[in-house]
Design a protein around this motif. Structure first.
Motif, PDB file in Angstrom:
ATOM      1  N   THR A 155      39.090  35.746  36.985  1.00  0.00           N
ATOM      2  CA  THR A 155      38.115  35.189  37.924  1.00  0.00           C
ATOM      3  C   THR A 155      38.680  35.229  39.343  1.00  0.00           C
ATOM      4  O   THR A 155      38.106  35.832  40.240  1.00  0.00           O
ATOM      5  CB  THR A 155      37.743  33.733  37.557  1.00  0.00           C
ATOM      6  N   LEU A 156      39.828  34.598  39.526  1.00  0.00           N
ATOM      7  CA  LEU A 156      40.424  34.429  40.852  1.00  0.00           C
ATOM      8  C   LEU A 156      41.845  34.982  40.847  1.00  0.00           C
ATOM      9  O   LEU A 156      42.627  34.678  39.946  1.00  0.00           O
ATOM     10  CB  LEU A 156      40.455  32.933  41.182  1.00  0.00           C
ATOM     11  N   PHE A 157      42.147  35.812  41.861  1.00  0.00           N
ATOM     12  CA  PHE A 157      43.501  36.340  42.018  1.00  0.00           C
ATOM     13  C   PHE A 157      44.051  35.893  43.364  1.00  0.00           C
ATOM     14  O   PHE A 157      43.307  35.426  44.225  1.00  0.00           O
ATOM     15  CB  PHE A 157      43.497  37.874  41.990  1.00  0.00           C
ATOM     16  N   ARG A 158      45.351  36.109  43.548  1.00  0.00           N
ATOM     17  CA  ARG A 158      45.925  35.837  44.857  1.00  0.00           C
ATOM     18  C   ARG A 158      45.309  36.803  45.863  1.00  0.00           C
ATOM     19  O   ARG A 158      45.528  38.016  45.798  1.00  0.00           O
ATOM     20  CB  ARG A 158      47.431  36.035  44.799  1.00  0.00           C
ATOM     21  N   GLY A 159      44.490  36.278  46.768  1.00  0.00           N
ATOM     22  CA  GLY A 159      43.851  37.097  47.802  1.00  0.00           C
ATOM     23  C   GLY A 159      42.685  37.938  47.329  1.00  0.00           C
ATOM     24  O   GLY A 159      42.196  38.788  48.077  1.00  0.00           O
ATOM     25  N   SER A 160      42.235  37.730  46.114  1.00  0.00           N
ATOM     26  CA  SER A 160      41.134  38.551  45.618  1.00  0.00           C
ATOM     27  C   SER A 160      40.364  37.797  44.532  1.00  0.00           C
ATOM     28  O   SER A 160      40.692  36.654  44.205  1.00  0.00           O
ATOM     29  CB  SER A 160      41.694  39.869  45.060  1.00  0.00           C
ATOM     30  N   VAL A 161      39.334  38.458  44.018  1.00  0.00           N
ATOM     31  CA  VAL A 161      38.572  37.895  42.895  1.00  0.00           C
ATOM     32  C   VAL A 161      38.363  39.009  41.871  1.00  0.00           C
ATOM     33  O   VAL A 161      38.629  40.180  42.163  1.00  0.00           O
ATOM     34  CB  VAL A 161      37.201  37.325  43.347  1.00  0.00           C
ATOM     35  N   GLY A 162      37.869  38.650  40.706  1.00  0.00           N
ATOM     36  CA  GLY A 162      37.677  39.628  39.643  1.00  0.00           C
ATOM     37  C   GLY A 162      36.638  40.672  40.015  1.00  0.00           C
ATOM     38  O   GLY A 162      35.714  40.403  40.767  1.00  0.00           O
ATOM     39  N   ARG A 163      36.822  41.882  39.478  1.00  0.00           N
ATOM     40  CA  ARG A 163      35.840  42.933  39.766  1.00  0.00           C
ATOM     41  C   ARG A 163      34.528  42.629  39.041  1.00  0.00           C
ATOM     42  O   ARG A 163      34.517  42.025  37.965  1.00  0.00           O
ATOM     43  CB  ARG A 163      36.385  44.314  39.403  1.00  0.00           C
ATOM     44  N   THR A 164      33.451  43.048  39.659  1.00  0.00           N
ATOM     45  CA  THR A 164      32.132  42.768  39.089  1.00  0.00           C
ATOM     46  C   THR A 164      31.275  44.027  39.048  1.00  0.00           C
ATOM     47  O   THR A 164      30.058  43.963  38.960  1.00  0.00           O
ATOM     48  CB  THR A 164      31.385  41.684  39.909  1.00  0.00           C
ATOM     49  N   ASP A 165      31.948  45.199  39.099  1.00  0.00           N
ATOM     50  CA  ASP A 165      31.193  46.458  39.132  1.00  0.00           C
ATOM     51  C   ASP A 165      30.899  47.003  37.737  1.00  0.00           C
ATOM     52  O   ASP A 165      30.700  48.194  37.568  1.00  0.00           O
ATOM     53  CB  ASP A 165      31.970  47.497  39.960  1.00  0.00           C
ATOM     54  N   PHE A 166      30.907  46.126  36.734  1.00  0.00           N
ATOM     55  CA  PHE A 166      30.477  46.534  35.405  1.00  0.00           C
ATOM     56  C   PHE A 166      28.968  46.320  35.324  1.00  0.00           C
ATOM     57  O   PHE A 166      28.413  45.544  36.095  1.00  0.00           O
ATOM     58  CB  PHE A 166      31.166  45.666  34.337  1.00  0.00           C
ATOM     59  N   PRO A 167      28.317  47.021  34.362  1.00  0.00           N
ATOM     60  CA  PRO A 167      26.858  46.838  34.233  1.00  0.00           C
ATOM     61  C   PRO A 167      26.481  45.369  34.040  1.00  0.00           C
ATOM     62  O   PRO A 167      25.415  44.936  34.450  1.00  0.00           O
ATOM     63  CB  PRO A 167      26.511  47.645  32.978  1.00  0.00           C
TER      64      PRO A 167
END
Ligand code: ZN
Length: 213
Positions: A155-167
């Motif tokens: 869900t949450l990364f250091r300085g980023s968030v999870g990818r959501t480019d899946f269908p």
């Protein structure tokens, strides 16, 4: 002091942070997200001296769940989580593993799906469950409130968030879940993501460019 300890074992070509979390009073523990490299995970279990009680999954992606069925079988333990909405992703693990070159991957059907509001016990410890969808529909976050640690998966990364480019991805839902459920955990809560270094809610609130402010 809370009787909790965590060890991280990076697994799969994706360097996924499989974690062992255990109760130091009872030496009972869980393996969270055994995506592969079971030999490394078994060595870590032996090193810690814990008795594994169950396997927990944050979500159904291959790098998090592909080793769960085999590890559960050989340890004689159950698999709990993620949410039922991720079952179609776990059914697809063999195909994804072939695509990404992850060996010995197996589809998995958890013994128990988990939902927000339920808890999981590990020895004397209790983990709360949050549902934070968007990266996958059934994605869970495991929280130990007493010590202030959250196993946040992708869900949450250091300085980023999870990818959501899946269908099945949903960026708005992911950000809403992070803002509505993770940030309120408190600035001092340490977050252990599925990839990369640990961080804290306070650091991500201050610096994460993907979060509204
Ligand atoms: Zn993922």
């Amino acid at each position: 002091m809370q009787p909790i300890q965590i060890a991280v074992v990076p697994v799969t070509p994706f360097e996924q942070n499989c974690s062992l979390l255990w109760c130091t009073t009872t030496m009972k523990g869980v393996v969270i997200d055994p995506g592969g490299d079971l030999d490394k995970i078994r060595s870590a279990i032996a090193e810690t001296g814990i008795t594994v009680d169950k396997i927990l999954l944050t979500h159904g992606h291959v790098d998090h769940a592909a080793g769960a069925a085999e590890l559960a079988e050989t340890l004689g333990v159950k698999v709990e989580g993620p949410g039922e909405a991720d079952q179609f992703i776990m059914d697809d693990i063999p195909a994804m593993a072939a695509k990404y070159g992850i060996p010995n991957a197996r589809a998995v059907t958890p013994d128990r799906y988990l939902s927000e509001g339920e808890t999981v016990s590990v020895g004397d410890l209790t983990l709360d469950i949050l549902h934070v969808p968007g990266h996958t529909p059934g994605h869970l976050v495991f929280v130990h409130k007493g010590v202030g640690i959250a196993i946040v998966g992708d869900t949450l990364f250091r300085g980023s968030v999870g990818r959501t480019d899946f269908p099945y991805g949903d960026p708005d839902l992911l950000i809403a879940g992070i803002v509505g459920k993770l940030l309120p955990l408190g600035d001092n809560v340490v977050c252990l993501p599925g990839h990369g270094p640990v961080t804290s809610i306070g650091d991500e609130k201050a610096h994460n460019p993907f979060l509204p402010r």
